[in-house]
Design a protein around this motif. Structure first.
Motif, PDB file in Angstrom:
ATOM      1  N   TYR A 111      45.409  34.296   9.296  1.00 58.69           N
ATOM      2  CA  TYR A 111      45.952  35.603   9.658  1.00 58.69           C
ATOM      3  C   TYR A 111      46.576  35.602  11.052  1.00 58.69           C
ATOM      4  CZ  TYR A 111      44.082  37.436   5.379  1.00 58.69           C
ATOM      5  OH  TYR A 111      43.861  37.661   4.046  1.00 58.69           O
ATOM      6  N   TRP A 112      46.152  34.681  11.908  1.00 58.78           N
ATOM      7  CA  TRP A 112      46.839  34.518  13.189  1.00 58.78           C
ATOM      8  C   TRP A 112      48.258  34.015  12.966  1.00 58.78           C
ATOM      9  CZ3 TRP A 112      48.959  30.261  15.752  1.00 58.78           C
ATOM     10  CH2 TRP A 112      49.324  30.483  17.080  1.00 58.78           C
TER      11      TRP A 112
ATOM     12  N   PHE B  97      54.360  35.074  12.541  1.00 57.60           N
ATOM     13  CA  PHE B  97      55.596  35.213  11.766  1.00 57.60           C
ATOM     14  C   PHE B  97      56.148  36.637  11.868  1.00 57.60           C
ATOM     15  CE2 PHE B  97      54.651  31.177   9.682  1.00 57.60           C
ATOM     16  CZ  PHE B  97      55.926  30.665   9.476  1.00 57.60           C
ATOM     17  N   GLU B  98      55.252  37.618  11.936  1.00 55.22           N
ATOM     18  CA  GLU B  98      55.718  38.996  12.039  1.00 55.22           C
ATOM     19  C   GLU B  98      56.384  39.284  13.383  1.00 55.22           C
ATOM     20  OE1 GLU B  98      52.402  41.470  11.216  1.00 55.22           O
ATOM     21  OE2 GLU B  98      52.362  41.005   9.066  1.00 55.22           O
ATOM     22  N   LYS B  99      56.156  38.433  14.356  1.00 48.71           N
ATOM     23  CA  LYS B  99      56.784  38.603  15.668  1.00 48.71           C
ATOM     24  C   LYS B  99      58.153  37.933  15.757  1.00 48.71           C
ATOM     25  CE  LYS B  99      52.291  38.750  18.013  1.00 48.71           C
ATOM     26  NZ  LYS B  99      51.392  38.074  18.985  1.00 48.71           N
ATOM     27  N   LEU B 100      58.532  37.145  14.732  1.00 45.70           N
ATOM     28  CA  LEU B 100      59.806  36.432  14.776  1.00 45.70           C
ATOM     29  C   LEU B 100      60.981  37.406  14.729  1.00 45.70           C
ATOM     30  CD1 LEU B 100      59.153  33.418  12.350  1.00 45.70           C
ATOM     31  CD2 LEU B 100      59.247  33.377  14.847  1.00 45.70           C
TER      32      LEU B 100
ATOM     33  N   ALA C 287      61.209  30.131   4.357  1.00 45.79           N
ATOM     34  CA  ALA C 287      61.976  28.909   4.613  1.00 45.79           C
ATOM     35  C   ALA C 287      61.524  28.247   5.913  1.00 45.79           C
ATOM     36  CB  ALA C 287      63.469  29.232   4.666  1.00 45.79           C
ATOM     37  N   ILE C 288      61.222  29.077   6.925  1.00 39.33           N
ATOM     38  CA  ILE C 288      60.749  28.524   8.203  1.00 39.33           C
ATOM     39  C   ILE C 288      59.392  27.857   8.011  1.00 39.33           C
ATOM     40  CG2 ILE C 288      60.019  29.115  10.541  1.00 39.33           C
ATOM     41  CD1 ILE C 288      62.067  31.426  10.425  1.00 39.33           C
TER      42      ILE C 288
ATOM     43  N   VAL D 122      48.234  26.887   6.065  1.00 39.53           N
ATOM     44  CA  VAL D 122      48.322  28.107   6.870  1.00 39.53           C
ATOM     45  C   VAL D 122      49.752  28.374   7.319  1.00 39.53           C
ATOM     46  CG1 VAL D 122      45.922  27.977   7.650  1.00 39.53           C
ATOM     47  CG2 VAL D 122      47.700  26.890   9.008  1.00 39.53           C
ATOM     48  N   ILE D 123      50.524  27.321   7.572  1.00 39.80           N
ATOM     49  CA  ILE D 123      51.918  27.522   7.967  1.00 39.80           C
ATOM     50  C   ILE D 123      52.728  28.068   6.798  1.00 39.80           C
ATOM     51  CG2 ILE D 123      54.043  26.329   8.640  1.00 39.80           C
ATOM     52  CD1 ILE D 123      52.292  24.435  10.304  1.00 39.80           C
ATOM     53  N   SER D 124      52.519  27.496   5.621  1.00 42.85           N
ATOM     54  CA  SER D 124      53.286  27.923   4.453  1.00 42.85           C
ATOM     55  C   SER D 124      52.865  29.304   3.973  1.00 42.85           C
ATOM     56  CB  SER D 124      53.110  26.909   3.315  1.00 42.85           C
ATOM     57  OG  SER D 124      53.540  25.630   3.705  1.00 42.85           O
ATOM     58  N   LEU D 125      51.572  29.486   3.753  1.00 47.56           N
ATOM     59  CA  LEU D 125      51.096  30.759   3.214  1.00 47.56           C
ATOM     60  C   LEU D 125      51.239  31.877   4.248  1.00 47.56           C
ATOM     61  CD1 LEU D 125      49.928  31.694   0.535  1.00 47.56           C
ATOM     62  CD2 LEU D 125      47.649  31.466   1.506  1.00 47.56           C
TER      63      LEU D 125
END
Length: 614
Positions: A277-278, A283-286, A295-296, A344-347
């Protein structure tokens, strides 16, 4: 006259000689008929979910072959043997772009691993799931996994099966509770058909979706799960998910090491949940549109997969290698870290895929590394890397999801080695205790919902109202009024604080023979005085002759349901063979008395034999 004593007109009523209507409650269609119908629908859902699991299995194989081996076949293969070189980095990005487009222009419900979305449908949407979720979720998951996503198929199948169950429930005339049962049947069937684990599928649905254990849900669940597993056995074989050689679990000599493993697994479950969740928060800050987030995340996966190909795809073959002790400790450590990072990066980027299989791989590697590490430090321990891998595999996810019982059974079912049960139970509950201590309010399944303001109570206990009878909490001092009494006299008594009438909001009206004739509430008194300020009306005319009753041997649950159905706050307690003789008064305080008793049982300590302890 009274709006506070309305009755359900559909319920049966017994007309007494005095004219008073002693009403009970209507239950609608017989419960047995509805359960039979739900069981029939559950059977169809189980067969359908088994077929969907097989189709998704083949779709993943098809996309894996297309993207990593450039051939058009649907055989289920591992992506780690690919020879496409640097294209390993690019291929997941292609899948991420496709999934991002599907999420943005199709439905955002395809994001994530599926189970929280199914839970949300139960809690918020009265178990209604949109048809497009049932279509787009498996396709998006197949694309994500087939292009190298480090996910399992079980989460998407659970969500898809749940969606199919919900759609069946929406097609027929069902209640929200019945739709919940059908949704859970689809989810249980999906898991059972994926892993060939029918018992774990049922328990998982109970722990994470139903939040109840009743015959009305348990029977359909078992039917759906059994038929889905039968489909799996017919299409994919009857053997266990992983072929595992005989393991030495070392009971009882290895118990101290299992205790330590339980603590490590609990910490791993908490750490993984918080890390996932971190990453989502980052990702929500991108400063880019969320369409590009998958994709990222896939780019990060591709880079990891280029150096550690075992993280690509579902990884069932790697899990099998770990359980059979085929990997050296350095490779186990690498797989443990790389798979967790890739997941964690993908999900966390918001793509579509299941959580179970990748967490199984990473936690199994953790258990294997632990056993090999202990053996290096203390060779006399003689721990089996495969045994500790299996136990850790069930314990970490069980603790992370708060579905410990389900994953104790799950880990047993996928190997079918009964010797695994004792260490699984011990390690899993220790890990669960650690996770509950460090994450008391949410789990990896419910954290997303908690952030939306949905807090889920995942503990189960018997309803005290179904254990206490009316006679145990009813008030035996019954407020009785003669039917010829005038409203003004009753109003005066209320104003003076007459102890006989001040205690209750409602009072029973009795005829000359002392039999129940009606009921009047304080609200009735006020309305009567508005119509006739002199209060010349009798209490019988001002109240109502339709009285809802309960019986001293009736459970408080049944009595409280009568109150709710009829929108009233009190019931006359009468004898079954003399329904006009009032022997008690049951109000809301009587219902709450049972709750208070339960609170006292849980929190009030009673003196024991050893006075200095506790």
């Amino acid at each position: 006259m009274s709006s506070l004593n309305r009755d359900d007109e559909s319920g049966p009523a017994m007309i007494a000689a005095t004219g008073v209507q002693v009403a009970e409650t209507g239950l609608g269609e017989p419960a047995q008929f509805r359960m039979g119908l739900m069981s029939l629908l559950a059977g169809g859902i189980g067969l359908l979910a088994g077929g969907i699991a097989y189709v998704l299995y083949k779709l993943i194989g098809l996309f894996t072959n297309i993207f990593f081996y450039h051939r058009f076949v649907a055989d289920f293969v591992s992506a780690r043997h690919t020879q496409i070189g640097l294209w390993v980095i690019v291929t997941p990005v292609i899948g991420g772009i496709i999934v991002g487009i599907m999420a943005k222009y199709g439905t955002p419900k395809i994001k994530g691993h599926g189970i929280p979305e199914a839970m949300e449908a139960v809690l918020v949407n009265r178990s209604r799931i949109q048809p497009r979720v049932a279509i787009l979720k498996p396709i998006s998951a197949a694309i994500a996994i087939g292009t190298g996503g480090p996910f399992g198929a079980e989460g998407p199948i659970i969500q898809t099966g749940g969606a199919m169950g919900s759609l069946v429930g929406q097609a027929f005339h069902t209640t929200a509770s019945e739709r919940k049962v059908l949704l859970a049947c689809g989810a249980a069937a999906g898991m059972s058909a994926t892993f060939n684990t029918p018992i774990a599928g049922v328990i998982l649905a109970i722990e994470l979706l139903l939040f109840e254990f009743k015959a009305r849900s348990f029977i359909p669940l078992v039917i759906a799960s059994t038929l889905a597993t039968a489909v799996h056995m017919q299409l994919l074989g009857a053997g266990p998910m992983f072929s595992v050689a005989a393991m030495d679990f070392g009971i009882p000599r290895a118990l101290p090491f299992y205790l330590l493993l339980g603590v490590i697994c609990g910490l791993a479950a908490v750490g993984f949940s918080k890390l996932l969740y971190w990453v989502e928060d980052q990702f929500e800050k991108l400063p880019v549109d969320e369409l590009w987030w998958p994709a990222i995340g896939a780019l990060g996966l591709g880079i990891i997969g280029y150096f550690v190909p075992r993280v690509l795809g579902v990884g069932y073959d790697t899990i099998g290698d770990i359980l059979n002790g085929n990997l050296a400790w350095k490779l186990l450590l690498l797989v443990m870290i790389a798979k967790a990072a890739a997941l964690v990066i993908s999900l966390g980027s918001g793509t579509s895929g299941g959580l179970l299989a990748p967490m199984f791989m990473s936690s199994a590697a953790l258990g294997g590394v632990f056993a090999l590490g202990v053996d290096r430090i203390y060779p006399a321990a003689g721990l089996s890397a495969g045994a500790f891998a299996l136990v850790a595999m069930g314990a970490v996810f069980g603790a992370a999801s708060r579905a410990t019982f389900a994953f104790i059974i799950f880990a047993f079912e996928i190997t079918r080695d009964y010797n695994s049960v004792l260490p699984l139970m011990l390690v899993s509950v220790i890990a669960d205790g650690i996770a509950m201590r460090l994450m008391p309010r949410a789990s990896i399944m419910t954290e997303k919902l908690a952030r939306r303001g949905l807090h889920i109570h995942q503990e189960y206990e018997a309803d005290v109202l179904q254990q206490v009878k009316v006679a145990e909490t009813m008030d035996r001092e019954v407020p009785k009024l003669p039917q010829e009494m005038k409203v003004r006299e009753l109003a005066d008594r209320i104003a003076r604080g007459d102890p006989e009438v001040r205690k209750h909001q409602g009072m029973f009206v009795m005829d000359a023979a002392g039999k129940l004739a009606g009921v009047i509430t304080r609200g009735d008194v006020l309305r009567a005085l508005e119509q006739d300020p002199l209060g010349a009306m009798t209490v019988l005319d001002a109240g109502t002759k339709k009285v809802v009753v309960t019986y001293p041997d009736e459970l408080l649950h049944e009595a409280s349901m009568k109150m709710l159905r009829n929108d009233i706050g009190r019931l006359a307690v009468v004898e079954r063979d003399e329904p006009e003789r009032v022997i008690g008064y049951l109000g809301r305080s009587g219902i709450m008395a049972a709750r208070l008793r339960r609170i006292e049982e849980e929190h009030v300590r009673e003196p024991g034999w050893i006075k200095s302890f506790g």
